[in-house]
Design a protein around this motif. Structure first.
Motif, PDB file in Angstrom:
ATOM      1  N   MET A 147       0.838  -1.215   0.000  1.00 41.10           N
ATOM      2  CA  MET A 147       0.000   0.000   0.000  1.00 41.10           C
ATOM      3  C   MET A 147       0.862   1.250   0.000  1.00 41.10           C
ATOM      4  O   MET A 147       0.521   2.253  -0.639  1.00 41.10           O
ATOM      5  CB  MET A 147      -0.916  -0.011   1.225  1.00 41.10           C
ATOM      6  CG  MET A 147      -1.870   1.174   1.299  1.00 41.10           C
ATOM      7  SD  MET A 147      -3.058   1.158  -0.047  1.00 41.10           S
ATOM      8  CE  MET A 147      -3.964   2.669   0.263  1.00 41.10           C
ATOM      9  N   SER A 148       2.016   1.214   0.704  1.00 41.45           N
ATOM     10  CA  SER A 148       2.843   2.415   0.806  1.00 41.45           C
ATOM     11  C   SER A 148       3.326   2.891  -0.553  1.00 41.45           C
ATOM     12  O   SER A 148       3.478   4.085  -0.784  1.00 41.45           O
ATOM     13  CB  SER A 148       4.037   2.165   1.729  1.00 41.45           C
ATOM     14  OG  SER A 148       4.834   1.107   1.220  1.00 41.45           O
ATOM     15  N   SER A 149       3.575   1.949  -1.487  1.00 43.45           N
ATOM     16  CA  SER A 149       4.028   2.349  -2.817  1.00 43.45           C
ATOM     17  C   SER A 149       2.923   2.995  -3.624  1.00 43.45           C
ATOM     18  O   SER A 149       3.182   3.682  -4.613  1.00 43.45           O
ATOM     19  CB  SER A 149       4.575   1.128  -3.567  1.00 43.45           C
ATOM     20  OG  SER A 149       3.552   0.162  -3.751  1.00 43.45           O
ATOM     21  N   PHE A 150       1.676   2.772  -3.215  1.00 44.86           N
ATOM     22  CA  PHE A 150       0.535   3.355  -3.908  1.00 44.86           C
ATOM     23  C   PHE A 150       0.326   4.822  -3.526  1.00 44.86           C
ATOM     24  O   PHE A 150      -0.177   5.614  -4.308  1.00 44.86           O
ATOM     25  CB  PHE A 150      -0.722   2.537  -3.577  1.00 44.86           C
ATOM     26  CG  PHE A 150      -2.003   3.103  -4.131  1.00 44.86           C
ATOM     27  CD1 PHE A 150      -2.299   3.002  -5.474  1.00 44.86           C
ATOM     28  CD2 PHE A 150      -2.913   3.741  -3.303  1.00 44.86           C
ATOM     29  CE1 PHE A 150      -3.480   3.515  -5.981  1.00 44.86           C
ATOM     30  CE2 PHE A 150      -4.091   4.262  -3.794  1.00 44.86           C
ATOM     31  CZ  PHE A 150      -4.373   4.146  -5.142  1.00 44.86           C
ATOM     32  N   LEU A 151       0.740   5.191  -2.291  1.00 45.28           N
ATOM     33  CA  LEU A 151       0.495   6.535  -1.788  1.00 45.28           C
ATOM     34  C   LEU A 151       1.520   7.532  -2.315  1.00 45.28           C
ATOM     35  O   LEU A 151       2.656   7.174  -2.651  1.00 45.28           O
ATOM     36  CB  LEU A 151       0.518   6.521  -0.255  1.00 45.28           C
ATOM     37  CG  LEU A 151      -0.516   5.623   0.413  1.00 45.28           C
ATOM     38  CD1 LEU A 151      -0.328   5.634   1.925  1.00 45.28           C
ATOM     39  CD2 LEU A 151      -1.931   6.054   0.049  1.00 45.28           C
ATOM     40  N   ALA A 152       1.120   8.792  -2.354  1.00 47.77           N
ATOM     41  CA  ALA A 152       2.001   9.855  -2.850  1.00 47.77           C
ATOM     42  C   ALA A 152       3.206  10.009  -1.936  1.00 47.77           C
ATOM     43  O   ALA A 152       3.083  10.007  -0.700  1.00 47.77           O
ATOM     44  CB  ALA A 152       1.237  11.170  -2.931  1.00 47.77           C
ATOM     45  N   SER A 153       4.388  10.176  -2.520  1.00 46.65           N
ATOM     46  CA  SER A 153       5.612  10.334  -1.727  1.00 46.65           C
ATOM     47  C   SER A 153       5.575  11.613  -0.900  1.00 46.65           C
ATOM     48  O   SER A 153       6.234  11.708   0.137  1.00 46.65           O
ATOM     49  CB  SER A 153       6.836  10.331  -2.640  1.00 46.65           C
ATOM     50  OG  SER A 153       6.765  11.398  -3.583  1.00 46.65           O
ATOM     51  N   SER A 154       4.786  12.612  -1.341  1.00 47.00           N
ATOM     52  CA  SER A 154       4.714  13.869  -0.603  1.00 47.00           C
ATOM     53  C   SER A 154       4.141  13.666   0.804  1.00 47.00           C
ATOM     54  O   SER A 154       4.428  14.453   1.710  1.00 47.00           O
ATOM     55  CB  SER A 154       3.852  14.890  -1.359  1.00 47.00           C
ATOM     56  OG  SER A 154       2.533  14.396  -1.555  1.00 47.00           O
ATOM     57  N   LEU A 155       3.366  12.604   1.009  1.00 47.37           N
ATOM     58  CA  LEU A 155       2.794  12.357   2.329  1.00 47.37           C
ATOM     59  C   LEU A 155       3.861  12.040   3.364  1.00 47.37           C
ATOM     60  O   LEU A 155       3.661  12.257   4.558  1.00 47.37           O
ATOM     61  CB  LEU A 155       1.784  11.211   2.271  1.00 47.37           C
ATOM     62  CG  LEU A 155       0.432  11.516   1.623  1.00 47.37           C
ATOM     63  CD1 LEU A 155      -0.455  10.277   1.627  1.00 47.37           C
ATOM     64  CD2 LEU A 155      -0.258  12.663   2.323  1.00 47.37           C
ATOM     65  N   SER A 156       5.008  11.549   2.911  1.00 42.11           N
ATOM     66  CA  SER A 156       6.081  11.225   3.853  1.00 42.11           C
ATOM     67  C   SER A 156       6.682  12.476   4.473  1.00 42.11           C
ATOM     68  O   SER A 156       7.373  12.392   5.487  1.00 42.11           O
ATOM     69  CB  SER A 156       7.182  10.429   3.142  1.00 42.11           C
ATOM     70  OG  SER A 156       7.821  11.221   2.138  1.00 42.11           O
ATOM     71  N   ARG A 157       6.410  13.640   3.878  1.00 44.06           N
ATOM     72  CA  ARG A 157       6.927  14.898   4.405  1.00 44.06           C
ATOM     73  C   ARG A 157       5.938  15.588   5.341  1.00 44.06           C
ATOM     74  O   ARG A 157       6.221  16.666   5.862  1.00 44.06           O
ATOM     75  CB  ARG A 157       7.260  15.848   3.247  1.00 44.06           C
ATOM     76  CG  ARG A 157       8.270  15.306   2.238  1.00 44.06           C
ATOM     77  CD  ARG A 157       8.777  16.404   1.309  1.00 44.06           C
ATOM     78  NE  ARG A 157       7.719  16.974   0.490  1.00 44.06           N
ATOM     79  CZ  ARG A 157       7.387  16.528  -0.723  1.00 44.06           C
ATOM     80  NH1 ARG A 157       7.998  15.485  -1.227  1.00 44.06           N
ATOM     81  NH2 ARG A 157       6.432  17.123  -1.422  1.00 44.06           N
ATOM     82  N   VAL A 158       4.779  14.968   5.556  1.00 44.20           N
ATOM     83  CA  VAL A 158       3.706  15.618   6.300  1.00 44.20           C
ATOM     84  C   VAL A 158       3.307  14.763   7.488  1.00 44.20           C
ATOM     85  O   VAL A 158       3.220  13.538   7.380  1.00 44.20           O
ATOM     86  CB  VAL A 158       2.479  15.856   5.388  1.00 44.20           C
ATOM     87  CG1 VAL A 158       1.340  16.502   6.150  1.00 44.20           C
ATOM     88  CG2 VAL A 158       2.879  16.718   4.199  1.00 44.20           C
ATOM     89  N   GLN A 159       3.074  15.416   8.632  1.00 41.19           N
ATOM     90  CA  GLN A 159       2.588  14.744   9.826  1.00 41.19           C
ATOM     91  C   GLN A 159       1.129  15.135  10.082  1.00 41.19           C
ATOM     92  O   GLN A 159       0.719  16.237   9.749  1.00 41.19           O
ATOM     93  CB  GLN A 159       3.438  15.138  11.045  1.00 41.19           C
ATOM     94  CG  GLN A 159       4.903  14.758  10.922  1.00 41.19           C
ATOM     95  CD  GLN A 159       5.107  13.262  10.840  1.00 41.19           C
ATOM     96  OE1 GLN A 159       4.431  12.492  11.526  1.00 41.19           O
ATOM     97  NE2 GLN A 159       6.021  12.834   9.982  1.00 41.19           N
ATOM     98  N   PRO A 160       0.341  14.237  10.686  1.00 39.55           N
ATOM     99  CA  PRO A 160      -1.015  14.634  11.080  1.00 39.55           C
ATOM    100  C   PRO A 160      -0.959  15.783  12.082  1.00 39.55           C
ATOM    101  O   PRO A 160       0.014  15.930  12.821  1.00 39.55           O
ATOM    102  CB  PRO A 160      -1.580  13.360  11.728  1.00 39.55           C
ATOM    103  CG  PRO A 160      -0.711  12.245  11.243  1.00 39.55           C
ATOM    104  CD  PRO A 160       0.646  12.844  11.026  1.00 39.55           C
TER     105      PRO A 160
END
Length: 401
Positions: free
Chosen positions: A1-14
């Motif tokens: 699933m992680s490969s499906f998500l946008a890489s930009s999300l790794s730079r963002v925290q809730p």
């Protein structure tokens, strides 16, 4: 699933503030006695005249799509407000209405940032600033302030942070989370620096403009330094002063080219803000303002009580802020101690976690705002809750060994 998500999300925290409020709700649902001091939300109800304006709008059938940037009546009210309160002159075409203050910042960053662009953000900062910059592909540059300066950015530190890659300076006064507010003289020292760097734009978040105490006089950058007018986005909203957090109306005014670019972003994301909330906001800006001073008297009383009680707790030190409805106390005196359950308090996050577990008091740890070892308390709740919460905090601190 992680490969499906946008890489930009790794730079963002809730959002840490939302997470704390959610955790408090979960514990209450499980039967725990929890006092939530995490939400930045006035506990006062929306004034009746504003609610009635929304009801009237519904009854008139104002329930359709509006222009992406808001109804003409609201943009005129924004122009009138900025002229009346801030001596800033804008045309309605330079105004922009969004479903909250956060989308204003998001649209501005998405419309302007390219990879490698830097955005200077004084710390402690509102939790969403750096994550929005990251999501837009920019690089947030945190500049720490000092408690001995009242958590106010010093001009030499601002200048040292500016590079040829700097595109924006995000400024917030009064501050979330510290409550620090800059006088016109203090602000002028910062604008004197910014005038020297014409490639740096200013996004000023004035959301807490009307929540100031002790005869403090509010000022905003383009008002203090007119030379910055053509590269300043002045942002505000109705959430805090008008007790309208759930209505979701933020607004801004700035250079026409920037407003047009932000409009393009909003047209493909949220589209227009809720029509009914816009009509309520017209009444908020144009209608009676006397309730703000009444609410502020309650906030000031609560601030003074909380600061006094916190400074009596072992290991806690808290300065008195000029505005907003937050305090940002240091828990440095508790770091390195051990909680009754054997957990070592090795950070402000551990302090906040153990405080919630032991005493049922929900606060937000300072690392979420970019500056440790501190924590944020919102005093936008009842005197009774605040008094009880401070007693619990003192009891928790006394239990540490």
């Amino acid at each position: 699933m992680s490969s499906f998500l946008a890489s930009s999300l790794s730079r963002v925290q809730p959002s840490a503030t939302i997470a704390v409020s959610d955790k408090a709700r979960q514990l209450r649902a499980a039967g725990r006695d929890v006092i939530g001091l995490g939400a930045g939300e006035p506990d006062f109800d929306t004034p009746d005249n504003i609610k009635q304006a929304a009801i009237d709008a519904i009854q008139r059938g104002e329930t359709k799509y509006t222009a992406v940037t808001g109804i003409d009546e609201l943009k005129k009210a924004i122009c009138d407000k900025l002229k009346r309160d801030n001596d800033l002159h804008y045309e309605p075409a330079q105004c922009f209405v969004a479903p909250g203050g956060k989308p204003v910042i998001y649209d501005a960053m998405m419309a302007t940032l390219n990879p490698g662009d830097e955005v200077i953000i004084p710390a402690p900062y509102w939790v969403s600033y750096p994550d929005i910059v990251n999501l837009a592909g920019g690089t947030p540059i945190s500049v720490e302030t000092r408690v001995e300066d009242g958590f106010k950015l010093q001009p030499e530190d601002l200048e040292a942070a500016i590079t040829d890659k700097t595109k924006w300076f995000i400024f917030n006064s009064p501050s979330n989370p510290s409550g620090a507010a800059y006088s016109a003289a203090e602000l002028k020292k910062l604008t004197d620096v910014l005038v020297k760097y014409p490639h740096v734009w200013v996004l000023t978040d004035d959301m807490y403009e009307h929540l100031t105490y002790d005869d403090f006089v509010f000022a905003t950058p383009a008002q203090v330094e007119p030379a910055l007018y053509d590269r300043t986005l002045t942002m505000n909203g109705v959430s805090k002063a008008y007790c309208m957090t759930g209505w979701r109306i933020g607004y801004c005014a700035g250079p026409l080219a920037l407003i047009k670019a932000m409009t393009k972003i909003q047209s493909q994301s949220t589209s227009n803000p809720t029509s009914i909330s816009q009509w309520a906001a017209v009444e908020a800006l144009n209608g009676p303002q006397d309730f703000i001073a009444e609410n502020n008297r309650a906030f000031k009383r609560r601030r003074d009580m909380v600061v006094d009680l916190l400074n009596q707790a072992d290991g806690i030190s808290c300065i008195k802020p000029e505005g907003a409805f937050y305090v940002y106390p240091s828990c440095a005196g508790c770091i390195g101690k051990t909680a009754p359950n054997g957990t070592v308090i090795d950070s402000d996050e551990a302090f906040a976690t153990q405080l919630l577990e032991a005493e049922g008091v929900a606060v937000v740890h300072g690392a979420a705002f970019g500056l440790s070892p501190f924590f944020r308390i919102s005093y936008a709740t009842s005197d009774e809750n605040l008094s009880e919460a401070c007693q619990r905090i003192a009891r928790f601190c006394a239990s540490l060994t």
